[in-house]
Design an enzyme around this catalytic site. Structure first.
Site, PDB file in Angstrom:
ATOM      1  N   ASP A  47       0.806  -1.290   0.087  1.00  8.94           N
ATOM      2  CA  ASP A  47      -0.155  -0.014   0.111  1.00  8.94           C
ATOM      3  C   ASP A  47       1.000   1.273  -0.164  1.00  8.94           C
ATOM      4  O   ASP A  47       1.772   1.390   0.915  1.00  8.94           O
ATOM      5  CB  ASP A  47      -1.145  -0.008   1.334  1.00  8.94           C
ATOM      6  CG  ASP A  47      -1.734   1.315   1.306  1.00  8.94           C
ATOM      7  OD1 ASP A  47      -2.780   1.234   0.759  1.00  8.94           O
ATOM      8  OD2 ASP A  47      -1.449   2.179   1.954  1.00  8.94           O
ATOM      9  N   TYR A  52       2.830   9.970  -0.314  1.00 12.47           N
ATOM     10  CA  TYR A  52       3.825   9.341   0.700  1.00 12.47           C
ATOM     11  C   TYR A  52       5.268   9.716  -0.008  1.00 12.47           C
ATOM     12  O   TYR A  52       6.210   9.638   0.432  1.00 12.47           O
ATOM     13  CB  TYR A  52       3.879   7.854   0.563  1.00 12.47           C
ATOM     14  CG  TYR A  52       2.710   7.559   1.418  1.00 12.47           C
ATOM     15  CD1 TYR A  52       1.692   8.318   1.997  1.00 12.47           C
ATOM     16  CD2 TYR A  52       2.350   5.814   1.439  1.00 12.47           C
ATOM     17  CE1 TYR A  52       0.522   7.670   2.612  1.00 12.47           C
ATOM     18  CE2 TYR A  52       1.155   5.501   2.118  1.00 12.47           C
ATOM     19  CZ  TYR A  52       0.415   6.341   2.723  1.00 12.47           C
ATOM     20  OH  TYR A  52      -0.734   5.900   3.341  1.00 12.47           O
ATOM     21  N   LYS A  77      -3.209   5.937  -3.751  1.00 12.90           N
ATOM     22  CA  LYS A  77      -4.341   6.948  -3.343  1.00 12.90           C
ATOM     23  C   LYS A  77      -4.136   8.137  -4.260  1.00 12.90           C
ATOM     24  O   LYS A  77      -2.917   8.751  -4.410  1.00 12.90           O
ATOM     25  CB  LYS A  77      -4.311   7.142  -1.918  1.00 12.90           C
ATOM     26  CG  LYS A  77      -4.352   5.944  -1.152  1.00 12.90           C
ATOM     27  CD  LYS A  77      -4.408   6.170   0.511  1.00 12.90           C
ATOM     28  CE  LYS A  77      -3.763   5.027   1.143  1.00 12.90           C
ATOM     29  NZ  LYS A  77      -2.516   4.508   1.075  1.00 12.90           N
ATOM     30  N   HIS A 110      -7.618   9.673  -1.197  1.00 13.40           N
ATOM     31  CA  HIS A 110      -6.973   9.716   0.008  1.00 13.40           C
ATOM     32  C   HIS A 110      -7.742  10.319   1.270  1.00 13.40           C
ATOM     33  O   HIS A 110      -7.751   9.970   2.434  1.00 13.40           O
ATOM     34  CB  HIS A 110      -5.546  10.390  -0.205  1.00 13.40           C
ATOM     35  CG  HIS A 110      -4.684   9.853   0.956  1.00 13.40           C
ATOM     36  ND1 HIS A 110      -3.450   9.906   0.676  1.00 13.40           N
ATOM     37  CD2 HIS A 110      -4.552   9.311   2.239  1.00 13.40           C
ATOM     38  CE1 HIS A 110      -2.634   9.353   1.803  1.00 13.40           C
ATOM     39  NE2 HIS A 110      -3.730   8.886   2.452  1.00 13.40           N
TER      40      HIS A 110
END
Length: 285
Positions: A47, A52, A77, A110
């Site tokens: 994931d 990120y 996401k 997200h």
């Protein structure tokens, strides 16, 4: 048969491994190693997210792992700030390019609000526009399943009233001390699988004597108890680590928590997050 071989089935028939590797806070240049290590241990569910900043590294790890791409389940996401159709279309293609893969197994919105206005204003129209972009990518075969993250019931209802494809998943903060039971029940009623992120409560729960006592009873660590708890709630559990030893112990959760202990963990309230109290942190990263 370990938990790493167990799957749930999404409402569209796609199988998703019950235990995954979360990659939040794993730097891009370390992500490929972390993914390869996890796959070697037996993880099949990875994931990541645009927020990120490590999609490139995660994608490299997936491509260079010792198992074929179709044996891995890769999620990412759509950035929380993207609340319009055009930018969403471009960002979906951007993720495919960064990950270096022909398809994504699951892509989520997200958050229902941009991070700097989390749980703030009304972005219902923007969420429907972003959802339309995900639906089209799903119909085109670029994404095998689509969903949302941090969406509450009214956010889900907003998507469902206009959707041609209902969300397959909702990724939520779920852990002992923060169990949104009503939202979990609502998602179940709509066949939306819940994924639990931060199942170990950012580590803050490690200090809780009540939780420690329950873990001792089963001869397991607090993180193992916490991961097992989220699995027995019927959620996908996504503990985050770059440490192969932690990956191994996080997957050693083939024990059963009793109904009474599940109830005790479910009724825990207000875990102190310590330095991670400011949530969500993406806005300042």
């Amino acid at each position: 048969m370990t938990v790493l071989n167990e799957t749930y089935t999404l409402s569209n028939g796609v199988e998703i491994p019950k235990l995954g590797l979360g990659t939040w806070f794993i730097d891009d240049d370390k992500a490929a190693d972390a993914v390869r290590a996890a796959v070697e241990i037996g993880y099949r569910n990875i994931d990541t997210a645009q927020a990120y900043g490590n999609e490139r590294g995660v994608g490299e790890g997936v491509r260079t792992a010792d198992v074929p791409r179709d044996e891995l389940f890769l999620s990412t996401k759509l950035a929380a700030e993207i609340k319009d159709y055009g930018r969403a279309v471009a960002a979906i293609d951007g993720s495919l390019a960064k990950l270096g893969t022909d398809y994504i197994d699951l892509m989520l919105i997200h958050s229902p609000q941009p991070w700097n206005d989390f749980r703030g204003g009304d972005y219902s129209e923007g969420n429907r526009a972003a959802w339309r972009a995900l639906e089209e990518a799903y119909q085109a075969g670029k994404i095998r399943s689509i969903g949302v993250s941090n969406f509450e019931q009214h956010d889900l209802e907003n998507i469902l009233q206009a959707a041609t494809v209902a969300p397959h998943a909702n990724q939520l903060l779920v852990h002992a001390g923060n169990t949104p039971s009503e939202l979990l029940d609502y998602c179940a009623s709509k066949q939306i699988l819940v994924e639990a992120y931060s199942p170990i409560a950012h580590g803050a729960i490690l200090e809780n004597p009540e939780v420690q006592a329950i873990a001792d009873k089963y001869g397991v660590s607090v993180p193992q108890l916490c991961i097992r708890y989220t699995l027995q709630l019927g959620t996908v559990s996504l503990p985050k680590t770059a440490n192969p030893e932690h990956m191994r112990s996080n997957a050693a959760v083939d024990f059963e928590i009793s109904d009474a202990d599940m109830e005790a963990l479910r009724s825990l309230r207000d875990v102190e997050y310590g330095e991670h109290t400011v949530f969500p942190v993406y806005s300042g990263k």
